[in-house]
Design an enzyme around this catalytic site. Structure first.
Site, PDB file in Angstrom:
ATOM      1  N   ASN A 244      19.885  10.087  80.577  1.00  0.00           N
ATOM      2  CA  ASN A 244      19.489   8.974  81.435  1.00  0.00           C
ATOM      3  C   ASN A 244      19.630   9.411  82.891  1.00  0.00           C
ATOM      4  O   ASN A 244      20.184  10.473  83.187  1.00  0.00           O
ATOM      5  CB  ASN A 244      20.371   7.754  81.148  1.00  0.00           C
ATOM      6  CG  ASN A 244      19.688   6.449  81.480  1.00  0.00           C
ATOM      7  OD1 ASN A 244      18.720   6.412  82.237  1.00  0.00           O
ATOM      8  ND2 ASN A 244      20.193   5.363  80.931  1.00  0.00           N
TER       9      ASN A 244
ATOM     10  N   HIS B 104      11.465   1.662  81.270  1.00  0.00           N
ATOM     11  CA  HIS B 104      12.319   2.763  81.718  1.00  0.00           C
ATOM     12  C   HIS B 104      11.877   4.051  81.041  1.00  0.00           C
ATOM     13  O   HIS B 104      11.391   4.037  79.903  1.00  0.00           O
ATOM     14  CB  HIS B 104      13.771   2.457  81.345  1.00  0.00           C
ATOM     15  CG  HIS B 104      14.782   3.326  82.003  1.00  0.00           C
ATOM     16  ND1 HIS B 104      14.875   3.495  83.362  1.00  0.00           N
ATOM     17  CD2 HIS B 104      15.780   4.095  81.471  1.00  0.00           C
ATOM     18  CE1 HIS B 104      15.883   4.303  83.651  1.00  0.00           C
ATOM     19  NE2 HIS B 104      16.437   4.689  82.524  1.00  0.00           N
TER      20      HIS B 104
ATOM     21  N   CYS C 100      12.897   6.261  87.653  1.00  0.00           N
ATOM     22  CA  CYS C 100      13.300   6.893  86.384  1.00  0.00           C
ATOM     23  C   CYS C 100      12.233   7.834  85.847  1.00  0.00           C
ATOM     24  O   CYS C 100      12.541   8.918  85.354  1.00  0.00           O
ATOM     25  CB  CYS C 100      13.629   5.820  85.358  1.00  0.00           C
ATOM     26  SG  CYS C 100      12.210   4.799  84.898  1.00  0.00           S
TER      27      CYS C 100
ATOM     28  N   GLN D  13      19.397   8.002  89.797  1.00  0.00           N
ATOM     29  CA  GLN D  13      18.333   7.421  90.610  1.00  0.00           C
ATOM     30  C   GLN D  13      18.849   6.329  91.540  1.00  0.00           C
ATOM     31  O   GLN D  13      18.116   5.870  92.419  1.00  0.00           O
ATOM     32  CB  GLN D  13      17.243   6.844  89.709  1.00  0.00           C
ATOM     33  CG  GLN D  13      17.669   5.619  88.917  1.00  0.00           C
ATOM     34  CD  GLN D  13      16.639   5.178  87.907  1.00  0.00           C
ATOM     35  OE1 GLN D  13      16.532   5.756  86.830  1.00  0.00           O
ATOM     36  NE2 GLN D  13      15.866   4.160  88.250  1.00  0.00           N
TER      37      GLN D  13
END
Length: 438
Positions: free
Chosen positions: A379, A358, A66, A60
């Site tokens: 992630n 997040h 996210c 990102q």
């Protein structure tokens, strides 16, 4: 606070050799390196019994997308399978464009609705504090896909501003606060006059977003080569047609479960937050509050069944980025500072010490005797850290710092599925459970 009291504090500090030892260490070394519990770190095994991911991690970059990346990462698994390719990405920039435009409209509608309140009203102040941001929630992601569809990354690639949103957001925030001033000034002129002004503001917002992110395609020619080098052409598609063809999960069946242990949030009840959302005409952001044990079990069962899980958490707590791990006891701050940190999850929420910051994707779980021991996480911070962008979360961390997951409604026990149909408890706009993942 008198000089005598300050002198007493200094004497007390100097009298303890451990204080001086820690001072010597922390003044020359990052405190996390001093507090790191190596027994915990070296005891973390990165293997898992159920492992789904066989694709590259996304990035990102300098943006707060996210929640959007995690949602698109969930959907790209089925799309890649249907396309016959090993790796595939939907355009994150396409959804970002529509999120910015829809969120501007959502903000301006909230301004019109609250135009008769004082500027120092807490809700008005909350709205003006952050008129536009990158962060979001699961329901906001689903609303964008339902209304605006999806496109492949090649149809609307990243721009400098999609990967680094600060300058764009700064301009949009200034325009929206200026618009709020104008709309509030028209409070006595009626809704028709205010919405005429709103349309004028949105025309400028549209221009600014398009300058930074490009123009979202109305149609595009979709063709590709699969992993066996075979060429395919699907023809000219709209974003809605592309999503209908290549999204393999029923997004409208997904619900958001949260773990909110505060006494004000009963287990088994739905919750919503005032003015939380991005698309005005979309279903509201609604959570079902459940016990942590159920949150873990449903996430585990989805992964064992072959489906990754979108989740939101407070990412920076007890995190070691260079190792790509989370553990609830990873850092022994109590030993460094010679004091106890005693707030539980509910107290941390109440006292603004935690919130969801997040969103990521569970892509694996290690199961022993029917219970999860640790989790594998995709992630959206690139491939440089952890296992090429895939992190390890010990189950102790899940319980303390994970707040929500998105799962199919059919996975819920019948009594909880029925609870989704009850009117939600409405929390104020500033409630921490409405925090946006960045």
């Amino acid at each position: 606070m008198t000089p005598n009291q300050l002198h007493a504090f200094e004497e007390e500090f100097a009298a303890r050799p451990a204080n001086r030892l820690m001072q010597n260490a922390v003044t020359r070394t990052p405190v996390d390196d001093v507090a790191l519990d190596r027994r915990v770190l070296t005891g973390i095994d990165h293997s898992v019994s159920h492992h789904l991911d066989d694709w590259k991690a996304t990035n990102q970059k300098q943006s707060g997308r996210c929640w959007m990346f995690a949602g698109l990462n969930l959907l790209r698994v089925g799309a890649a399978r249907k396309l016959g390719v090993k790796d595939f990405e939907f355009s994150q920039n396409h959804l970002l464009w529509w999120d910015k435009f829809e969120r501007a409209n959502h903000f301006l509608e909230a301004v019109i609705e609250t135009a008769d309140r004082d500027l120092d009203d807490r809700t008005v102040a909350h709205l003006l504090a952050s008129p536009i941001s990158d962060g979001g929630q699961w329901n906001m992601f689903a609303a964008l896909v339902a209304k605006h569809g999806l496109v492949p990354k090649s149809a609307m690639p990243e721009t400098d501003s999609s990967s680094a949103t600060r300058a764009m957001n700064r301009a949009l925030a200034a325009l929206l606060r200026q618009g709020a001033r104008d709309l509030r000034g028209q409070a006595g002129e009626g809704a028709e006059a205010q919405r005429k002004t709103k349309r004028e503001i949105l025309a400028v917002v549209h221009r600014v977003i398009s300058i930074h992110l490009g123009t979202p395609p109305q149609r595009f020619l979709w063709q590709w080569e699969d992993q066996d080098k075979e060429f395919h052409r699907d023809g000219w598609l709209t974003p809605a047609e592309f999503a209908a063809s290549y999204v393999q999960l029923p997004l409208d069946e997904y619900v958001c479960l949260v773990h909110d242990p505060r006494e004000s949030s009963p287990v088994g009840r739905t919750l919503t937050v005032e003015y939380l959302g991005n698309v005005v005409d979309a279903p509201p952001v609604v959570y079902l509050n459940v016990r942590m044990e159920l949150l873990k079990r449903l996430a585990m069962e989805a992964i064992v069944g072959g489906e990754p899980v979108w989740f939101g958490c407070d990412v920076q707590k007890m995190m070691r980025a260079d190792a790509g791990v989370w553990d609830a006891a990873l850092f022994d701050y109590a030993a460094v500072y010679d004091t106890a940190f005693t707030m539980d999850k509910a107290a941390r929420l109440l006292h603004h010490q935690t919130s969801m910051t997040h969103a990521m994707l569970f892509t694996g779980v290690d199961v022993l005797d029917g219970s999860p021991r640790r989790w594998r996480v995709e992630n959206s911070w690139g491939e440089e850290k952890a296992d090429k962008g895939f992190w390890t979360m010990n189950d102790s961390w899940f319980g303390e710092h994970v707040f929500e997951i998105a799962v199919r409604r059919s996975a819920l026990p019948p009594e909880l599925a029925a609870a989704l149909d009850q009117p939600p408890i409405v929390l104020p706009a500033w409630d921490p459970i409405g925090a946006l993942a960045n």
